[in-house]
Design a protein around this motif. Structure first.
Motif, PDB file in Angstrom:
ATOM      1  N   THR A  17      -0.899 -12.810  -8.668  1.00 45.89           N
ATOM      2  CA  THR A  17       0.516 -12.789  -9.054  1.00 45.89           C
ATOM      3  C   THR A  17       1.432 -12.825  -7.844  1.00 45.89           C
ATOM      4  OG1 THR A  17      -0.025 -11.559 -11.071  1.00 45.89           O
ATOM      5  CG2 THR A  17       2.262 -11.488 -10.324  1.00 45.89           C
ATOM      6  N   PHE A  18       1.051 -12.062  -6.778  1.00 44.71           N
ATOM      7  CA  PHE A  18       1.909 -11.989  -5.587  1.00 44.71           C
ATOM      8  C   PHE A  18       1.479 -12.953  -4.487  1.00 44.71           C
ATOM      9  CE2 PHE A  18       3.084  -8.164  -7.735  1.00 44.71           C
ATOM     10  CZ  PHE A  18       4.393  -7.908  -7.355  1.00 44.71           C
ATOM     11  N   SER A  19       0.530 -13.856  -4.829  1.00 43.23           N
ATOM     12  CA  SER A  19       0.095 -14.917  -3.915  1.00 43.23           C
ATOM     13  C   SER A  19      -0.494 -14.357  -2.627  1.00 43.23           C
ATOM     14  CB  SER A  19       1.266 -15.865  -3.587  1.00 43.23           C
ATOM     15  OG  SER A  19       1.777 -16.437  -4.762  1.00 43.23           O
ATOM     16  N   PHE A  20      -1.298 -13.280  -2.749  1.00 45.41           N
ATOM     17  CA  PHE A  20      -2.032 -12.738  -1.606  1.00 45.41           C
ATOM     18  C   PHE A  20      -3.491 -13.116  -1.711  1.00 45.41           C
ATOM     19  CE2 PHE A  20       1.323  -9.290  -1.647  1.00 45.41           C
ATOM     20  CZ  PHE A  20       1.909  -9.670  -0.448  1.00 45.41           C
ATOM     21  N   PRO A  21      -4.204 -13.290  -0.570  1.00 42.49           N
ATOM     22  CA  PRO A  21      -5.669 -13.418  -0.636  1.00 42.49           C
ATOM     23  C   PRO A  21      -6.264 -12.129  -1.211  1.00 42.49           C
ATOM     24  CG  PRO A  21      -4.840 -14.122   1.505  1.00 42.49           C
ATOM     25  CD  PRO A  21      -3.693 -13.477   0.807  1.00 42.49           C
ATOM     26  N   LEU A  22      -7.343 -12.262  -1.978  1.00 42.52           N
ATOM     27  CA  LEU A  22      -7.942 -11.103  -2.629  1.00 42.52           C
ATOM     28  C   LEU A  22      -8.367 -10.050  -1.610  1.00 42.52           C
ATOM     29  CD1 LEU A  22      -8.991  -9.649  -5.117  1.00 42.52           C
ATOM     30  CD2 LEU A  22     -11.097 -10.999  -4.954  1.00 42.52           C
ATOM     31  N   GLU A  23      -8.988 -10.490  -0.483  1.00 43.85           N
ATOM     32  CA  GLU A  23      -9.437  -9.537   0.521  1.00 43.85           C
ATOM     33  C   GLU A  23      -8.259  -8.760   1.098  1.00 43.85           C
ATOM     34  OE1 GLU A  23      -9.969 -12.721   0.521  1.00 43.85           O
ATOM     35  OE2 GLU A  23     -12.108 -12.943   0.028  1.00 43.85           O
ATOM     36  N   GLU A  24      -7.144  -9.441   1.320  1.00 39.67           N
ATOM     37  CA  GLU A  24      -5.966  -8.794   1.899  1.00 39.67           C
ATOM     38  C   GLU A  24      -5.369  -7.790   0.923  1.00 39.67           C
ATOM     39  OE1 GLU A  24      -1.638 -10.079   3.834  1.00 39.67           O
ATOM     40  OE2 GLU A  24      -3.215 -11.590   3.468  1.00 39.67           O
ATOM     41  N   ALA A  25      -5.336  -8.173  -0.383  1.00 41.13           N
ATOM     42  CA  ALA A  25      -4.788  -7.261  -1.382  1.00 41.13           C
ATOM     43  C   ALA A  25      -5.657  -6.028  -1.529  1.00 41.13           C
ATOM     44  CB  ALA A  25      -4.660  -7.981  -2.730  1.00 41.13           C
ATOM     45  N   ALA A  26      -6.984  -6.193  -1.462  1.00 40.66           N
ATOM     46  CA  ALA A  26      -7.888  -5.052  -1.597  1.00 40.66           C
ATOM     47  C   ALA A  26      -7.781  -4.123  -0.386  1.00 40.66           C
ATOM     48  CB  ALA A  26      -9.326  -5.543  -1.759  1.00 40.66           C
ATOM     49  N   LYS A  27      -7.561  -4.694   0.795  1.00 39.43           N
ATOM     50  CA  LYS A  27      -7.461  -3.884   2.017  1.00 39.43           C
ATOM     51  C   LYS A  27      -6.113  -3.181   2.092  1.00 39.43           C
ATOM     52  CE  LYS A  27      -7.820  -4.348   7.046  1.00 39.43           C
ATOM     53  NZ  LYS A  27      -8.024  -5.301   8.177  1.00 39.43           N
ATOM     54  N   GLY A  28      -5.047  -3.856   1.629  1.00 40.24           N
ATOM     55  CA  GLY A  28      -3.722  -3.261   1.652  1.00 40.24           C
ATOM     56  C   GLY A  28      -2.734  -4.110   2.423  1.00 40.24           C
ATOM     57  N   VAL A  29      -1.534  -4.278   1.868  1.00 40.37           N
ATOM     58  CA  VAL A  29      -0.463  -5.036   2.523  1.00 40.37           C
ATOM     59  C   VAL A  29       0.760  -4.141   2.590  1.00 40.37           C
ATOM     60  CG1 VAL A  29      -1.339  -7.252   1.743  1.00 40.37           C
ATOM     61  CG2 VAL A  29       0.318  -6.033   0.340  1.00 40.37           C
ATOM     62  N   GLY A  30       1.649  -4.478   3.498  1.00 37.23           N
ATOM     63  CA  GLY A  30       2.882  -3.720   3.614  1.00 37.23           C
ATOM     64  C   GLY A  30       3.752  -3.884   2.385  1.00 37.23           C
ATOM     65  N   ARG A  31       4.453  -2.814   2.007  1.00 32.22           N
ATOM     66  CA  ARG A  31       5.285  -2.870   0.796  1.00 32.22           C
ATOM     67  C   ARG A  31       6.367  -3.934   0.918  1.00 32.22           C
ATOM     68  NH1 ARG A  31       9.988  -0.458  -1.090  1.00 32.22           N
ATOM     69  NH2 ARG A  31      10.060  -0.307  -3.383  1.00 32.22           N
ATOM     70  N   LYS A  32       6.917  -4.132   2.104  1.00 32.84           N
ATOM     71  CA  LYS A  32       7.953  -5.148   2.266  1.00 32.84           C
ATOM     72  C   LYS A  32       7.412  -6.548   2.030  1.00 32.84           C
ATOM     73  CE  LYS A  32      11.064  -2.662   5.375  1.00 32.84           C
ATOM     74  NZ  LYS A  32      11.765  -2.673   6.699  1.00 32.84           N
ATOM     75  N   SER A  33       6.152  -6.780   2.406  1.00 34.58           N
ATOM     76  CA  SER A  33       5.542  -8.098   2.175  1.00 34.58           C
ATOM     77  C   SER A  33       5.383  -8.356   0.678  1.00 34.58           C
ATOM     78  CB  SER A  33       4.180  -8.172   2.876  1.00 34.58           C
ATOM     79  OG  SER A  33       4.307  -8.005   4.271  1.00 34.58           O
ATOM     80  N   ALA A  34       5.055  -7.282  -0.054  1.00 32.19           N
ATOM     81  CA  ALA A  34       4.860  -7.442  -1.492  1.00 32.19           C
ATOM     82  C   ALA A  34       6.178  -7.679  -2.205  1.00 32.19           C
ATOM     83  CB  ALA A  34       4.153  -6.211  -2.071  1.00 32.19           C
ATOM     84  N   THR A  35       7.235  -7.015  -1.730  1.00 30.54           N
ATOM     85  CA  THR A  35       8.516  -7.128  -2.447  1.00 30.54           C
ATOM     86  C   THR A  35       9.284  -8.387  -2.082  1.00 30.54           C
ATOM     87  OG1 THR A  35       9.568  -5.758  -0.762  1.00 30.54           O
ATOM     88  CG2 THR A  35       8.709  -4.635  -2.719  1.00 30.54           C
ATOM     89  N   GLN A  36       8.797  -9.168  -1.119  1.00 31.07           N
ATOM     90  CA  GLN A  36       9.511 -10.391  -0.741  1.00 31.07           C
ATOM     91  C   GLN A  36       9.586 -11.404  -1.876  1.00 31.07           C
ATOM     92  OE1 GLN A  36       7.677 -11.929   2.805  1.00 31.07           O
ATOM     93  NE2 GLN A  36       8.793 -10.536   4.192  1.00 31.07           N
ATOM     94  N   VAL A  37       8.589 -11.376  -2.829  1.00 37.76           N
ATOM     95  CA  VAL A  37       8.594 -12.355  -3.911  1.00 37.76           C
ATOM     96  C   VAL A  37       9.521 -11.927  -5.040  1.00 37.76           C
ATOM     97  CG1 VAL A  37       6.248 -13.110  -3.403  1.00 37.76           C
ATOM     98  CG2 VAL A  37       6.611 -11.270  -5.050  1.00 37.76           C
ATOM     99  N   ILE A  38      10.090 -10.720  -4.961  1.00 33.25           N
ATOM    100  CA  ILE A  38      11.036 -10.270  -5.983  1.00 33.25           C
ATOM    101  C   ILE A  38      12.356 -11.010  -5.793  1.00 33.25           C
ATOM    102  CG2 ILE A  38      12.301  -8.285  -6.908  1.00 33.25           C
ATOM    103  CD1 ILE A  38       9.999  -6.515  -6.078  1.00 33.25           C
ATOM    104  N   HIS A  39      12.987 -11.383  -6.897  1.00 33.61           N
ATOM    105  CA  HIS A  39      14.265 -12.093  -6.856  1.00 33.61           C
ATOM    106  C   HIS A  39      15.271 -11.299  -6.023  1.00 33.61           C
ATOM    107  CE1 HIS A  39      17.926 -14.117  -8.167  1.00 33.61           C
ATOM    108  NE2 HIS A  39      17.174 -15.061  -8.738  1.00 33.61           N
ATOM    109  N   PRO A  40      16.006 -11.962  -5.145  1.00 31.60           N
ATOM    110  CA  PRO A  40      16.957 -11.227  -4.285  1.00 31.60           C
ATOM    111  C   PRO A  40      17.921 -10.359  -5.073  1.00 31.60           C
ATOM    112  CG  PRO A  40      16.707 -13.501  -3.531  1.00 31.60           C
ATOM    113  CD  PRO A  40      15.958 -13.397  -4.830  1.00 31.60           C
ATOM    114  N   ASP A  41      18.341 -10.803  -6.242  1.00 29.64           N
ATOM    115  CA  ASP A  41      19.284 -10.015  -7.045  1.00 29.64           C
ATOM    116  C   ASP A  41      18.649  -8.763  -7.631  1.00 29.64           C
ATOM    117  OD1 ASP A  41      21.065 -11.992  -6.482  1.00 29.64           O
ATOM    118  OD2 ASP A  41      20.927 -12.973  -8.455  1.00 29.64           O
ATOM    119  N   ASP A  42      17.290  -8.696  -7.663  1.00 32.35           N
ATOM    120  CA  ASP A  42      16.611  -7.562  -8.304  1.00 32.35           C
ATOM    121  C   ASP A  42      16.009  -6.594  -7.294  1.00 32.35           C
ATOM    122  OD1 ASP A  42      17.198  -8.866 -10.647  1.00 32.35           O
ATOM    123  OD2 ASP A  42      15.206  -9.789 -10.846  1.00 32.35           O
TER     124      ASP A  42
END
Length: 851
Positions: free
Chosen positions: A210-235
């Protein structure tokens, strides 16, 4: 006492049973006093008393019960009642089971049961119990089996515990399946965990996708800011605020926002979760789930937009309703005018028939006198003009008899070229525009040519004989949007003929009345006002629609819409109408309520050499039909007073033996013989006003056709009787069913049973077949258009008394048919194939034997 506990090493808790056994009065049993017991019995009892396991000894054939303290606990409220009792009396609820035990073990066998389920009475109530049971034979002093030693261990608690565990495991498995199913539906877009202390987010495979991350990277952990970048700017600010509040308060977290998909579009999601805290009250983990709510949000937005535009939609609805009401008023007005003009045409045609018939007879009596013939000719021409006027009225009223055929529009218009040029003159330029691969239409060729010619002449007059006339034919696929404003049109494939002129055009007020009969903008004496009304009626009667578009000063376009026909073009045949022939003394029954018309018809037929019977109504004619008077032809008006209508009269005539043919006549074709814009199949019509020669031809043709059918009937009856005697000849079935799908299904079924099936859609189609062919079975639906299945059965039995009648009805076997029909059987729908085989058994057996 041989069983004191201290003498035999028994534990203290076995002392009670040792004492009870020693004090029991055994002399009342077959065992006798305890002092006389055999050594084997005493040894076994001592062994049993020493055991901590529940044991019971069943001695002798009755199985007298001797047991230890552990078994006494198992017996519960039945202790000490069981001591010294036969086992079947002690446990009557399981007497059969214990009888089997005694029989088996006293014969030297052993029995063993694990978790044996029994129903025992405890505290007066039946209770399900489970036990491990072992039964072994015990020998007496001679070595022969004399008793049974049973080890009884109740396992009810363990069994119930195992069952609860299995149920819990099944429920857990079911819950996991439901969870997995929910995850697989696509509604769940992933699960995630936010580590509050490090600010990293881990997620499962769906979260990564859903957030367009590689599975290995998502399982290891990503920064919260990287995850929220795909959220609409207005939201983003809204999501950050709700996240911080959930971490601070520990309340449940729920946020709806949009995330960017790989294709750049945004998807509405809902995030749900709740922050977890350690023992010190510090936030640690924040797990959550992401759900797809896109369709719901879109639906909510659409609803909100609809609500915001409610006022406009209400206004549009009111306008549409007003338009529909206006269209309904116009349709009702045109229908009322149509009924009026149709009635006028009917009466007018009757008057013209009297005049025309007398003129025809006067011509025969004029003896070639020139002046008389000239006057008669002028009068005859006036009758023709009146008949043409009446025909236009009938066309508008959609009551003219049509003879539709399948036409090729290109060939039709090519054949009209010379006719149009002659009618329009040299000063009008005619252009023809035809689309490639024009579809076929099914219409009356003569009426379509007349309609196009009428439109061309109107256009010529509007252009004052100087301008360009364009005739077009094109294929059109009409969608629901186009047809929404035209209730008479349904979406589908059409061929559109249009005639466009460069004339003066029409104002909206004139355009609204253009189709009304007798309405014209031409000067007095220059037109009847029936041209467009005739076109309108003909097109509607043919299943099409007419549209007019006109602008003042810019010209007019009239378009005729006809449904596409997928059948091949009808091959034109030459007119081989024979010259009129007189009669040979045959008898004709004339049924006509107008006395003058009836008298004219009688005189013309008498001149032609026929014998004539007359009746003024269907009721009066029925007396002739039901009599033995020979009648060669029934000649009846369609519109008849009285209870008996013309169609019923024709049916009764067809049911005579031999069958009597019918020739209809009318100045106003009603629905009795006229459906879907054309005459019913098998109907012969002579339209009023008719000439003497037309009458002679029609009458002769109808009589000869009836004679041919009777001859064929006699021949086929002989042939049918001969074939009926041949073994293995398939039974002949006449199937009558108006529903196409049911007719095809029944026909296939009867053919599969080895029967020769002829299928028709109505009783009117079946009657001529019954009159001319022999059948073994009449298989007919009870409810048919026109004559009912019951009426058909009665008519068929008069023609073929041996025919087998099977009536089928959706009302079941109790459907009402009026008076009983001898030998007829009623079958209910849906049809039971086994019952059908029974009803048709003799013919099916023959067919199977032949095969």
């Amino acid at each position: 006492m041989p069983f004191p506990a201290q003498d035999h090493g028994c534990s203290g808790w076995n002392a009670e049973m040792a004492q009870r056994i020693g004090e029991f009065d055994w002399s009342a049993t077959e065992l006798g006093p305890i002092e006389h017991w055999p050594r084997s019995l005493i040894s076994t009892v001592q062994l049993m008393l020493a055991s901590p396991v529940p044991l019971v000894l069943l001695w002798g054939k009755p199985g007298y019960m001797i047991y230890n303290d552990a078994y006494a606990v198992f017996a519960g409220g039945r202790h000490p009642y069981l001591l010294g009792r036969p086992v079947e009396g002690g446990w009557p609820e399981v007497a059969d089971f214990n009888r089997h035990v005694m029989t088996t073990c006293l014969a030297g066998g052993t029995l063993s049961y694990r978790d044996k389920e029994l129903v025992l009475l405890r505290d007066g109530q039946p209770e399900d119990v489970w036990m491990d049971l072992s039964y072994s034979p015990v020998a007496d002093d001679s070595g022969a089996p004399a008793g049974v030693l049973s080890i009884v261990v109740e396992t009810t608690g363990r069994v119930l515990t195992d069952r609860w565990r299995q149920r819990a495991e099944a429920e857990l498995h079911e819950t996991n399946e439901r969870l997995q199913l929910a995850l697989n539906t696509g509604a769940v877009l992933g699960t995630w965990v936010l580590d509050v202390r490090t600010g990293t987010v881990t997620g499962d495979e769906r979260f990564a996708r859903t957030f367009s991350f590689p599975l290995e990277e998502a399982a290891k952990g990503v920064g919260r800011k990287s995850a929220t970048q795909v959220i609409h700017p207005d939201d983003q600010a809204f999501n950050d605020r709700l996240t911080a509040e959930a971490i601070r308060t520990g309340e449940r977290f729920r946020a709806e926002y949009r995330i960017r998909r790989p294709d750049g579009e945004y998807l509405w999601v809902q995030a749900n979760g709740q922050c977890e805290f350690n023992e010190q009250g510090e936030p640690t983990r924040f797990p959550g789930v992401l759900i797809d709510i896109h369709e719901r949000k879109i639906a909510e937005q659409s609803l909100r937009q609809l609500t915001e535009t409610l006022e406009q939609r209400v206004a549009d609805s009111i306008a549409a309703r007003a338009l529909a009401e206006e269209q309904l008023r116009q349709a009702q007005k045109m229908e009322a005018i149509g009924s009026l003009t149709g009635g006028v045409a009917h009466d007018f045609n009757n008057v013209l028939q009297v005049i025309n018939g007398n003129l025809q007879m006067l011509v025969a009596d004029a003896n070639g006198h020139p002046a008389t013939l000239r006057r008669l000719s002028a009068a005859t021409e006036a009758v023709k003009r009146g008949a043409k006027l009446a025909a236009h009225l009938l066309a508008f009223a959609r009551r003219q008899p049509l003879s539709p055929t399948v036409l090729n529009p290109r060939r039709l218009l090519a054949g009209m070229g010379e006719m149009l040029h002659r009618a329009l003159g040299e000063t009008v330029k005619v252009e023809t525009v035809l689309s490639d691969d024009l579809w076929h239409v099914q219409v009356d060729r003569n009426q379509l040519e007349n309609a196009l010619l009428n439109l061309a002449i109107n256009a010529r007059d509007a252009m004052q004989s100087d301008g360009t006339l364009t005739v077009r034919a094109a294929n059109r696929l009409l969608d629901a949007g186009f047809c929404r404003g035209i209730p008479e049109l349904s979406p589908g494939e059409y061929v559109v003929f249009s005639v466009t002129d460069t004339g003066t055009g029409m104002s909206p007020e004139i355009l609204q009345r253009a189709f009304e009969p007798f309405f014209t903008t031409k000067p007095d004496g220059h037109g009847t006002g029936l041209g467009l009304s005739m076109v309108f009626g003909f097109v509607r009667q043919s299943g099409g629609h007419t549209l007019i578009e006109s602008d003042v000063g810019r010209g007019t376009t009239v378009s005729l819409f006809f449904p596409r026909c997928r059948e091949p073009e009808t091959v034109e045949t030459a007119d081989e109408t024979a010259a009129p022939v007189g009669g040979g003394g045959e008898t004709i029954l004339i049924v006509e309520d107008d006395a003058d018309v009836r008298l004219t018809a009688v005189e013309m037929l008498a001149q032609l050499g026929y014998k004539v019977l007359t009746a003024s109504s269907g009721d009066a004619a029925l007396d002739f039909i039901d009599s033995d008077v020979p009648i060669d032809l029934l000649f009846t008006d369609v519109v008849m007073p009285g209870q008996v209508k013309s169609v019923e009269l024709a049916q009764r005539a067809a049911a005579r033996s031999p069958a009597t043919p019918t020739l209809f006549t009318s100045g106003y074709t009603r629905d009795e013989i006229f459906h879907h814009g054309k005459l019913d199949a098998g109907v012969t019509l002579l339209s009023k006003p008719y000439r003497r020669d037309d009458l002679a031809r029609k009458v002769r043709s109808a009589i000869e056709a009836g004679a041919a059918r009777r001859s064929q009937q006699v021949s086929q009856q002989h042939s049918g009787q001969a074939s009926a005697t041949l073994p293995g000849t398939p039974g002949r079935v006449l199937l009558v069913e108006d529903d196409t799908d049911s007719r095809e299904a029944f026909s296939d079924l009867l053919a599969a049973l080895g029967l020769d099936c002829t299928a028709v859609a109505s009783a009117e189609d079946a009657l001529p077949l019954v009159s001319t062919q022999r059948y073994d079975i009449l298989f007919t639906d009870l409810t048919l258009p026109g004559m009912s299945g019951a009426e058909l059965a009665r008519a068929a039995l008069r023609q073929q008394p041996d025919i087998r009648v099977l009536l089928v009805s959706g009302y079941g076997e109790s459907a009402q048919i009026g008076a009983a029909i001898p030998g007829a059987r009623m079958l209910g729908k849906p049809l039971d194939i086994a019952q059908l085989r029974r009803e048709l058994g003799q013919w099916i057996d023959h067919a199977e034997a032949a095969s």
